[in-house]
Design a protein around this motif. Structure first.
Motif, PDB file in Angstrom:
ATOM      1  N   TYR A  55      47.264  29.591  39.797  1.00  0.00           N
ATOM      2  CA  TYR A  55      46.254  29.991  40.774  1.00  0.00           C
ATOM      3  C   TYR A  55      44.884  30.097  40.118  1.00  0.00           C
ATOM      4  N   MET A  56      44.834  30.756  38.982  1.00  0.00           N
ATOM      5  CA  MET A  56      43.558  30.931  38.297  1.00  0.00           C
ATOM      6  C   MET A  56      42.967  29.580  37.893  1.00  0.00           C
ATOM      7  N   ASP A  57      43.806  28.652  37.490  1.00  0.00           N
ATOM      8  CA  ASP A  57      43.338  27.330  37.088  1.00  0.00           C
ATOM      9  C   ASP A  57      42.849  26.529  38.300  1.00  0.00           C
ATOM     10  N   GLU A  58      43.651  26.502  39.353  1.00  0.00           N
ATOM     11  CA  GLU A  58      43.345  25.677  40.522  1.00  0.00           C
ATOM     12  C   GLU A  58      42.258  26.263  41.419  1.00  0.00           C
ATOM     13  N   VAL A  59      42.301  27.559  41.653  1.00  0.00           N
ATOM     14  CA  VAL A  59      41.411  28.182  42.633  1.00  0.00           C
ATOM     15  C   VAL A  59      40.216  28.864  41.974  1.00  0.00           C
ATOM     16  N   ALA A  60      40.473  29.681  40.976  1.00  0.00           N
ATOM     17  CA  ALA A  60      39.389  30.427  40.329  1.00  0.00           C
ATOM     18  C   ALA A  60      38.711  29.608  39.225  1.00  0.00           C
ATOM     19  N   LEU A  61      39.316  28.454  38.909  1.00  0.00           N
ATOM     20  CA  LEU A  61      38.775  27.540  37.893  1.00  0.00           C
ATOM     21  C   LEU A  61      38.618  28.198  36.519  1.00  0.00           C
ATOM     22  N   VAL A  62      39.632  28.992  36.160  1.00  0.00           N
ATOM     23  CA  VAL A  62      39.676  29.633  34.840  1.00  0.00           C
ATOM     24  C   VAL A  62      40.954  29.154  34.163  1.00  0.00           C
ATOM     25  N   ASN A  63      40.797  28.467  33.038  1.00  0.00           N
ATOM     26  CA  ASN A  63      41.959  27.977  32.298  1.00  0.00           C
ATOM     27  C   ASN A  63      42.752  29.133  31.716  1.00  0.00           C
ATOM     28  N   ALA A  64      44.030  28.897  31.500  1.00  0.00           N
ATOM     29  CA  ALA A  64      44.931  29.946  31.010  1.00  0.00           C
ATOM     30  C   ALA A  64      44.421  30.588  29.729  1.00  0.00           C
ATOM     31  N   GLU A  65      43.901  29.791  28.821  1.00  0.00           N
ATOM     32  CA  GLU A  65      43.456  30.351  27.540  1.00  0.00           C
ATOM     33  C   GLU A  65      42.174  31.181  27.661  1.00  0.00           C
ATOM     34  N   LYS A  66      41.531  31.124  28.817  1.00  0.00           N
ATOM     35  CA  LYS A  66      40.294  31.890  29.013  1.00  0.00           C
ATOM     36  C   LYS A  66      40.472  33.110  29.915  1.00  0.00           C
ATOM     37  N   ILE A  67      41.679  33.334  30.401  1.00  0.00           N
ATOM     38  CA  ILE A  67      41.912  34.489  31.270  1.00  0.00           C
ATOM     39  C   ILE A  67      41.868  35.760  30.436  1.00  0.00           C
ATOM     40  N   ARG A  68      41.128  36.721  30.965  1.00  0.00           N
ATOM     41  CA  ARG A  68      40.986  38.021  30.303  1.00  0.00           C
ATOM     42  C   ARG A  68      41.466  39.105  31.272  1.00  0.00           C
ATOM     43  N   LEU A  69      41.659  40.279  30.756  1.00  0.00           N
ATOM     44  CA  LEU A  69      42.111  41.382  31.594  1.00  0.00           C
ATOM     45  C   LEU A  69      41.146  41.651  32.744  1.00  0.00           C
ATOM     46  N   GLU A  70      39.886  41.387  32.539  1.00  0.00           N
ATOM     47  CA  GLU A  70      38.887  41.597  33.590  1.00  0.00           C
ATOM     48  C   GLU A  70      39.138  40.731  34.817  1.00  0.00           C
ATOM     49  N   HIS A  71      39.900  39.653  34.660  1.00  0.00           N
ATOM     50  CA  HIS A  71      40.214  38.772  35.787  1.00  0.00           C
ATOM     51  C   HIS A  71      41.271  39.375  36.717  1.00  0.00           C
ATOM     52  N   LEU A  72      41.983  40.375  36.249  1.00  0.00           N
ATOM     53  CA  LEU A  72      43.030  40.996  37.072  1.00  0.00           C
ATOM     54  C   LEU A  72      42.429  42.098  37.938  1.00  0.00           C
ATOM     55  N   THR A  73      41.684  41.689  38.930  1.00  0.00           N
ATOM     56  CA  THR A  73      41.063  42.631  39.852  1.00  0.00           C
ATOM     57  C   THR A  73      41.838  42.650  41.155  1.00  0.00           C
ATOM     58  N   ARG A  74      41.572  43.645  41.942  1.00  0.00           N
ATOM     59  CA  ARG A  74      42.209  43.754  43.261  1.00  0.00           C
ATOM     60  C   ARG A  74      41.939  42.498  44.097  1.00  0.00           C
ATOM     61  N   ASP A  75      40.691  42.036  44.107  1.00  0.00           N
ATOM     62  CA  ASP A  75      40.337  40.855  44.898  1.00  0.00           C
ATOM     63  C   ASP A  75      41.049  39.600  44.409  1.00  0.00           C
ATOM     64  N   LYS A  76      41.133  39.433  43.083  1.00  0.00           N
ATOM     65  CA  LYS A  76      41.824  38.251  42.534  1.00  0.00           C
ATOM     66  C   LYS A  76      43.314  38.285  42.879  1.00  0.00           C
ATOM     67  N   ILE A  77      43.917  39.455  42.778  1.00  0.00           N
ATOM     68  CA  ILE A  77      45.344  39.561  43.069  1.00  0.00           C
ATOM     69  C   ILE A  77      45.597  39.335  44.559  1.00  0.00           C
ATOM     70  N   LEU A  78      44.739  39.881  45.418  1.00  0.00           N
ATOM     71  CA  LEU A  78      44.882  39.619  46.855  1.00  0.00           C
ATOM     72  C   LEU A  78      44.706  38.141  47.153  1.00  0.00           C
ATOM     73  N   GLY A  79      43.769  37.491  46.479  1.00  0.00           N
ATOM     74  CA  GLY A  79      43.594  36.049  46.635  1.00  0.00           C
ATOM     75  C   GLY A  79      44.826  35.288  46.193  1.00  0.00           C
ATOM     76  N   PHE A  80      45.411  35.706  45.089  1.00  0.00           N
ATOM     77  CA  PHE A  80      46.632  35.091  44.586  1.00  0.00           C
ATOM     78  C   PHE A  80      47.778  35.240  45.589  1.00  0.00           C
ATOM     79  N   LEU A  81      47.934  36.432  46.134  1.00  0.00           N
ATOM     80  CA  LEU A  81      49.012  36.673  47.100  1.00  0.00           C
ATOM     81  C   LEU A  81      48.806  35.848  48.369  1.00  0.00           C
TER      82      LEU A  81
END
Length: 141
Positions: A41-67
């Motif tokens: 999801y982060m790669d396809e939608v948020a355009l953040v590659n796996a190696e660049k994901i940080r804890l700051e990316h785990l927000t309520r809005d991102k998780i709701l978007g993922f769901l």
């Protein structure tokens, strides 16, 4: 820290779930699938590659978007969505003790509610209805 998400996620699986909690292999596999899907999801939608994901990316809005992405794009039902959310909640509960500086972030994600699933009633036949059905079955001679 360069990739704090990878470090904490690895520790969550190898030390916490396996060691401290002693959860089953099926639970670990299910949680692992959840985070694999989150990486997708982060790669396809948020355009953040796996190696660049940080804890700051785990927000309520991102998780709701993922769901929502799980339900809209992957056609997952509420039950599957809730299973994925349970894995994320478990990670956030773990992170409350690992990263107390972002306690509000973890509690915000954990406040995401499960969706209700439809419950289907089971219809039963009366004894008379079963007898009637049995009478309709041809008997072999």
């Amino acid at each position: 820290m360069k990739n704090d998400f990878a470090k904490h996620l690895t520790s969550f699986f190898t030390e916490f779930l396996s060691g401290e909690r002693g959860v089953s292999h099926n639970t670990i596999r299910s949680y692992s699938n959840t985070f694999t899907l989150f990486l997708n999801y982060m790669d396809e939608v948020a355009l953040v590659n796996a190696e660049k994901i940080r804890l700051e990316h785990l927000t309520r809005d991102k998780i709701l978007g993922f769901l929502d992405w799980l339900q809209d794009n992957r056609k997952n039902g509420n039950s599957t969505r809730n299973q994925r959310l349970a894995a994320i909640h478990a990670f956030c509960k773990y992170m409350q003790y690992e990263d107390v500086m972002h306690l509000q972030q973890w509690q915000s994600v954990m406040s995401i509610k499960i969706k209700k699933t439809e419950r289907y009633g089971v219809n039963y036949l009366s004894i008379d209805a079963v007898k009637l059905l049995l009478e309709q079955i041809p008997r072999s001679t």
